[in-house]
Design an enzyme around this catalytic site. Sequence first.
Site, PDB file in Angstrom:
ATOM      1  N   HIS A   1       2.840  -8.378   8.122  1.00 48.73           N
ATOM      2  CA  HIS A   1       3.565  -7.673   9.181  1.00 48.73           C
ATOM      3  C   HIS A   1       2.794  -7.762  10.493  1.00 48.73           C
ATOM      4  O   HIS A   1       1.600  -7.510  10.519  1.00 48.73           O
ATOM      5  CB  HIS A   1       3.761  -6.192   8.811  1.00 48.73           C
ATOM      6  CG  HIS A   1       4.944  -5.958   7.915  1.00 48.73           C
ATOM      7  ND1 HIS A   1       5.625  -4.764   7.881  1.00 48.73           N
ATOM      8  CD2 HIS A   1       5.559  -6.774   7.038  1.00 48.73           C
ATOM      9  CE1 HIS A   1       6.626  -4.861   7.013  1.00 48.73           C
ATOM     10  NE2 HIS A   1       6.608  -6.072   6.489  1.00 48.73           N
TER      11      HIS A   1
ATOM     12  N   TYR B   1       8.343   4.604  11.705  1.00 49.94           N
ATOM     13  CA  TYR B   1       7.843   5.981  11.639  1.00 49.94           C
ATOM     14  C   TYR B   1       8.679   6.799  12.618  1.00 49.94           C
ATOM     15  O   TYR B   1       8.774   6.457  13.787  1.00 49.94           O
ATOM     16  CB  TYR B   1       6.382   6.049  12.093  1.00 49.94           C
ATOM     17  CG  TYR B   1       5.377   5.413  11.160  1.00 49.94           C
ATOM     18  CD1 TYR B   1       5.169   4.036  11.155  1.00 49.94           C
ATOM     19  CD2 TYR B   1       4.618   6.200  10.294  1.00 49.94           C
ATOM     20  CE1 TYR B   1       4.227   3.454  10.307  1.00 49.94           C
ATOM     21  CE2 TYR B   1       3.667   5.625   9.451  1.00 49.94           C
ATOM     22  CZ  TYR B   1       3.489   4.259   9.469  1.00 49.94           C
ATOM     23  OH  TYR B   1       2.557   3.686   8.630  1.00 49.94           O
TER      24      TYR B   1
ATOM     25  N   PRO C   1      -1.304  10.330   4.558  1.00 46.80           N
ATOM     26  CA  PRO C   1      -0.896   8.918   4.472  1.00 46.80           C
ATOM     27  C   PRO C   1      -0.222   8.376   5.733  1.00 46.80           C
ATOM     28  O   PRO C   1       0.081   7.199   5.811  1.00 46.80           O
ATOM     29  CB  PRO C   1       0.058   8.902   3.277  1.00 46.80           C
ATOM     30  CG  PRO C   1       0.461  10.307   3.056  1.00 46.80           C
ATOM     31  CD  PRO C   1      -0.625  11.166   3.573  1.00 46.80           C
TER      32      PRO C   1
ATOM     33  N   LYS D   1      -4.210   4.796   5.694  1.00 49.77           N
ATOM     34  CA  LYS D   1      -5.644   4.521   5.686  1.00 49.77           C
ATOM     35  C   LYS D   1      -6.335   4.776   4.342  1.00 49.77           C
ATOM     36  O   LYS D   1      -7.447   4.295   4.128  1.00 49.77           O
ATOM     37  CB  LYS D   1      -6.334   5.391   6.754  1.00 49.77           C
ATOM     38  CG  LYS D   1      -5.958   5.028   8.167  1.00 49.77           C
ATOM     39  CD  LYS D   1      -6.428   3.629   8.526  1.00 49.77           C
ATOM     40  CE  LYS D   1      -5.707   3.079   9.741  1.00 49.77           C
ATOM     41  NZ  LYS D   1      -5.509   1.632   9.650  1.00 49.77           N
TER      42      LYS D   1
ATOM     43  N   TYR E   1      -4.279   1.131  13.858  1.00 49.70           N
ATOM     44  CA  TYR E   1      -3.343   0.960  12.734  1.00 49.70           C
ATOM     45  C   TYR E   1      -3.692  -0.288  11.922  1.00 49.70           C
ATOM     46  O   TYR E   1      -3.695  -0.261  10.690  1.00 49.70           O
ATOM     47  CB  TYR E   1      -1.901   0.863  13.261  1.00 49.70           C
ATOM     48  CG  TYR E   1      -0.859   0.923  12.170  1.00 49.70           C
ATOM     49  CD1 TYR E   1      -0.251  -0.242  11.694  1.00 49.70           C
ATOM     50  CD2 TYR E   1      -0.495   2.135  11.593  1.00 49.70           C
ATOM     51  CE1 TYR E   1       0.691  -0.198  10.673  1.00 49.70           C
ATOM     52  CE2 TYR E   1       0.452   2.195  10.575  1.00 49.70           C
ATOM     53  CZ  TYR E   1       1.040   1.024  10.121  1.00 49.70           C
ATOM     54  OH  TYR E   1       1.962   1.072   9.107  1.00 49.70           O
TER      55      TYR E   1
HETATM   56  P1  FAS Z   1      -8.041   6.757  -7.085  1.00 47.32           P
HETATM   57  O1  FAS Z   1      -7.716   8.218  -7.168  1.00 47.32           O
HETATM   58  O2  FAS Z   1      -6.955   5.768  -6.864  1.00 47.32           O
HETATM   59  O3  FAS Z   1      -8.777   6.303  -8.442  1.00 47.32           O
HETATM   60  C1  FAS Z   1      -9.700   7.154  -9.080  1.00 47.32           C
HETATM   61  C2  FAS Z   1      -9.672   6.810 -10.570  1.00 47.32           C
HETATM   62  O4  FAS Z   1     -10.683   7.598 -11.224  1.00 47.32           O
HETATM   63  C3  FAS Z   1      -8.329   7.161 -11.208  1.00 47.32           C
HETATM   64  O5  FAS Z   1      -7.832   6.044 -11.929  1.00 47.32           O
HETATM   65  C4  FAS Z   1      -8.670   8.323 -12.149  1.00 47.32           C
HETATM   66  O6  FAS Z   1      -7.911   8.292 -13.345  1.00 47.32           O
HETATM   67  C5  FAS Z   1     -10.148   8.091 -12.432  1.00 47.32           C
HETATM   68  N1  FAS Z   1     -10.889   9.321 -12.744  1.00 47.32           N
HETATM   69  C6  FAS Z   1     -10.783  10.529 -12.160  1.00 47.32           C
HETATM   70  N2  FAS Z   1     -11.643  11.401 -12.715  1.00 47.32           N
HETATM   71  C7  FAS Z   1     -12.312  10.711 -13.690  1.00 47.32           C
HETATM   72  C8  FAS Z   1     -13.325  11.054 -14.629  1.00 47.32           C
HETATM   73  N3  FAS Z   1     -13.821  12.287 -14.651  1.00 47.32           N
HETATM   74  N4  FAS Z   1     -13.764  10.102 -15.495  1.00 47.32           N
HETATM   75  C9  FAS Z   1     -13.260   8.834 -15.433  1.00 47.32           C
HETATM   76  N5  FAS Z   1     -12.297   8.436 -14.569  1.00 47.32           N
HETATM   77  C10 FAS Z   1     -11.832   9.375 -13.712  1.00 47.32           C
HETATM   78  N6  FAS Z   1      -2.911   5.791   0.662  1.00 47.32           N
HETATM   79  C11 FAS Z   1      -2.298   5.012   1.573  1.00 47.32           C
HETATM   80  O7  FAS Z   1      -2.973   4.248   2.276  1.00 47.32           O
HETATM   81  N7  FAS Z   1      -0.917   5.068   1.733  1.00 47.32           N
HETATM   82  C12 FAS Z   1      -0.149   5.901   0.950  1.00 47.32           C
HETATM   83  O8  FAS Z   1       1.068   5.944   1.104  1.00 47.32           O
HETATM   84  C13 FAS Z   1      -0.753   6.716  -0.023  1.00 47.32           C
HETATM   85  N8  FAS Z   1      -0.003   7.536  -0.829  1.00 47.32           N
HETATM   86  C14 FAS Z   1      -0.643   8.340  -1.757  1.00 47.32           C
HETATM   87  C15 FAS Z   1       0.085   9.195  -2.608  1.00 47.32           C
HETATM   88  C16 FAS Z   1      -0.552  10.020  -3.543  1.00 47.32           C
HETATM   89  C17 FAS Z   1       0.257  10.935  -4.435  1.00 47.32           C
HETATM   90  C18 FAS Z   1      -1.971   9.997  -3.641  1.00 47.32           C
HETATM   91  C19 FAS Z   1      -2.704  10.888  -4.624  1.00 47.32           C
HETATM   92  C20 FAS Z   1      -2.707   9.139  -2.813  1.00 47.32           C
HETATM   93  C21 FAS Z   1      -2.044   8.304  -1.876  1.00 47.32           C
HETATM   94  N9  FAS Z   1      -2.746   7.419  -1.044  1.00 47.32           N
HETATM   95  C22 FAS Z   1      -2.155   6.636  -0.124  1.00 47.32           C
HETATM   96  C23 FAS Z   1      -4.151   7.330  -1.124  1.00 47.32           C
HETATM   97  C24 FAS Z   1      -4.483   6.469  -2.300  1.00 47.32           C
HETATM   98  O9  FAS Z   1      -3.875   5.214  -2.171  1.00 47.32           O
HETATM   99  C25 FAS Z   1      -5.973   6.428  -2.369  1.00 47.32           C
HETATM  100  O10 FAS Z   1      -6.547   6.266  -1.088  1.00 47.32           O
HETATM  101  C26 FAS Z   1      -6.500   5.365  -3.288  1.00 47.32           C
HETATM  102  O11 FAS Z   1      -5.901   5.524  -4.543  1.00 47.32           O
HETATM  103  C27 FAS Z   1      -8.013   5.510  -3.325  1.00 47.32           C
HETATM  104  O12 FAS Z   1      -8.492   4.767  -4.369  1.00 47.32           O
HETATM  105  P2  FAS Z   1      -9.713   5.324  -5.234  1.00 47.32           P
HETATM  106  O13 FAS Z   1     -10.764   5.830  -4.313  1.00 47.32           O
HETATM  107  O14 FAS Z   1     -10.017   4.240  -6.204  1.00 47.32           O
HETATM  108  O15 FAS Z   1      -9.183   6.625  -5.978  1.00 47.32           O
HETATM  109  C1  PHB Z   2       3.999   3.096   1.848  1.00 42.24           C
HETATM  110  O1  PHB Z   2       4.639   2.040   1.918  1.00 42.24           O
HETATM  111  O2  PHB Z   2       3.838   3.742   0.786  1.00 42.24           O
HETATM  112  C2  PHB Z   2       3.355   3.635   3.101  1.00 42.24           C
HETATM  113  C3  PHB Z   2       3.269   2.828   4.219  1.00 42.24           C
HETATM  114  C4  PHB Z   2       2.680   3.321   5.387  1.00 42.24           C
HETATM  115  C5  PHB Z   2       2.201   4.624   5.401  1.00 42.24           C
HETATM  116  C6  PHB Z   2       2.285   5.434   4.266  1.00 42.24           C
HETATM  117  C7  PHB Z   2       2.869   4.933   3.109  1.00 42.24           C
HETATM  118  O3  PHB Z   2       1.634   5.113   6.533  1.00 42.24           O
END
Ligand code: FAS
Ligand code: PHB
Length: 388
Positions: free
Chosen positions: A72, A199, A291, A295, A383
């Site tokens: 993009h 957005y 989100p 980032k 961004y």
């Molecule tokens: P993660 O949370 O992905 O991974 C951590 C891992 O550790 C998990 O698999 C978990 O099962 C494991 N774990 C936890 N406790 C443990 C333990 N005690 N023992 C062993 N394993 C354990 N980011 C964006 O950029 N855009 C978005 O739209 C967006 N939407 C999101 C929506 C939701 C609902 C959430 C929760 C996050 C969202 N995020 C988004 C942020 C998300 O993408 C995170 O930044 C990303 O998953 C970060 O990756 P990790 O740091 O690896 O953490």
């Molecule tokens: C998504 O595609 O999930 C998404 C993209 C941009 C954002 C947040 C979520 O800022």
Amino acid sequence: MRTQVAIIGGGPAGLLLSQLLHLSGVDSIVLERQTRDYVEARIRAGMLEQVTVDLLDQAGAGARMRREGLPHGGVNLASEGESFRIDVEGLTGKQMMVYGQTELTKDLNDLVATRDQPLFEVADVALHDLEGAVPYVTYRKDGAAHRIDCDFIAGCDGYHGVSRQSVPVAGGQAFERVYPFGWLGILADVPPCDHELIYANHERGFALASMRSNVRSRYYVQVSLDEKLEDWPDERIWDELAIRLGDKAAAGMTRGPSIEKSIAPLRSFVFEPMRRGRLFLAGDAAHIVPPTGAKGLNLAASDVHYLHEAITAWYGNGAQAGLDDYSAKALARVWKAERFSWWFTSLMHRFPDTDAFARKMQVAELDYLRGSKAAQTVMAENYVGLPF
Ligand code: FAS
Ligand code: PHB
């Protein structure tokens, strides 16, 4: 067991770190409490910064992303139903990449699985002797107790993980802002309403039109925290999206049944420092962003970039500087992304105290963005992702 780096968490941060360390000749064991299917089924991020794309290439995990991801060059902002485009590529020379976190997690898992990692469905992970030269990790799997002796522990276990909890309260400081609303996200196998993201700031609240491919769309609407998912049948979500995104987007919108629907709370959170002795925190274990700025996942990759460099330098020539500088260096980039995410969230959402004046400030700032190349350049470079 013994390994050089024990990695807690098999999400994007843990998997990417394990793979980059492996390519640098450093062994690791990844401990994940869920199953592989569970981790890969979590619908989360969708927008990758250029530096994240480059890191996935460096890890050897970029092939499918290059084939199936959507580069993009711009992003659209809508205010009062009227949208305008920010030419990110024209202003910065860089592109974003639309590629779902579920997909990049699968790609990384496929690579790490060749080394029989992660160890899935582990329980009761505990970290020990963080301040000593020989930390160790204990855990239970299949009813048996296990111990891993290591040189370093990487806490990649997310916001609810055990790693940050293992740092004595006096050993760090948390900074937090909880937002008074959430995002209701819907995933549907319908073509996106536009070829780039939109957005929208609307008096009824924020909305975002995103995508996972040319045939799978991802949309969000801002909802209050007391909203229940069962009060939002698909039709109500589509109707609300059409209003908030504006007539042009609504005209391009294809409705269809949701294949996933969830409400996520929004918060800004940082824990400092991101190191305690031989424990190094990376990703959501250390910080959370709303989100809005896309980032979260990208910051996890950013931390992994710095931690991989620091650990490989230590094994390479005993250099301590990278390890000692890790927290400050990672946090410098984290706080800039926290600021951008907070600013963009404040600009685009309706807060309970958004009175008439506050709304006028939002509309005026968006009108200024619409007409100012300088303002659009500031937005674009944050961004698309600041350099390491
Ligand atoms: P993660 O949370 O992905 O991974 C951590 C891992 O550790 C998990 O698999 C978990 O099962 C494991 N774990 C936890 N406790 C443990 C333990 N005690 N023992 C062993 N394993 C354990 N980011 C964006 O950029 N855009 C978005 O739209 C967006 N939407 C999101 C929506 C939701 C609902 C959430 C929760 C996050 C969202 N995020 C988004 C942020 C998300 O993408 C995170 O930044 C990303 O998953 C970060 O990756 P990790 O740091 O690896 O953490
Ligand atoms: C998504 O595609 O999930 C998404 C993209 C941009 C954002 C947040 C979520 O800022």
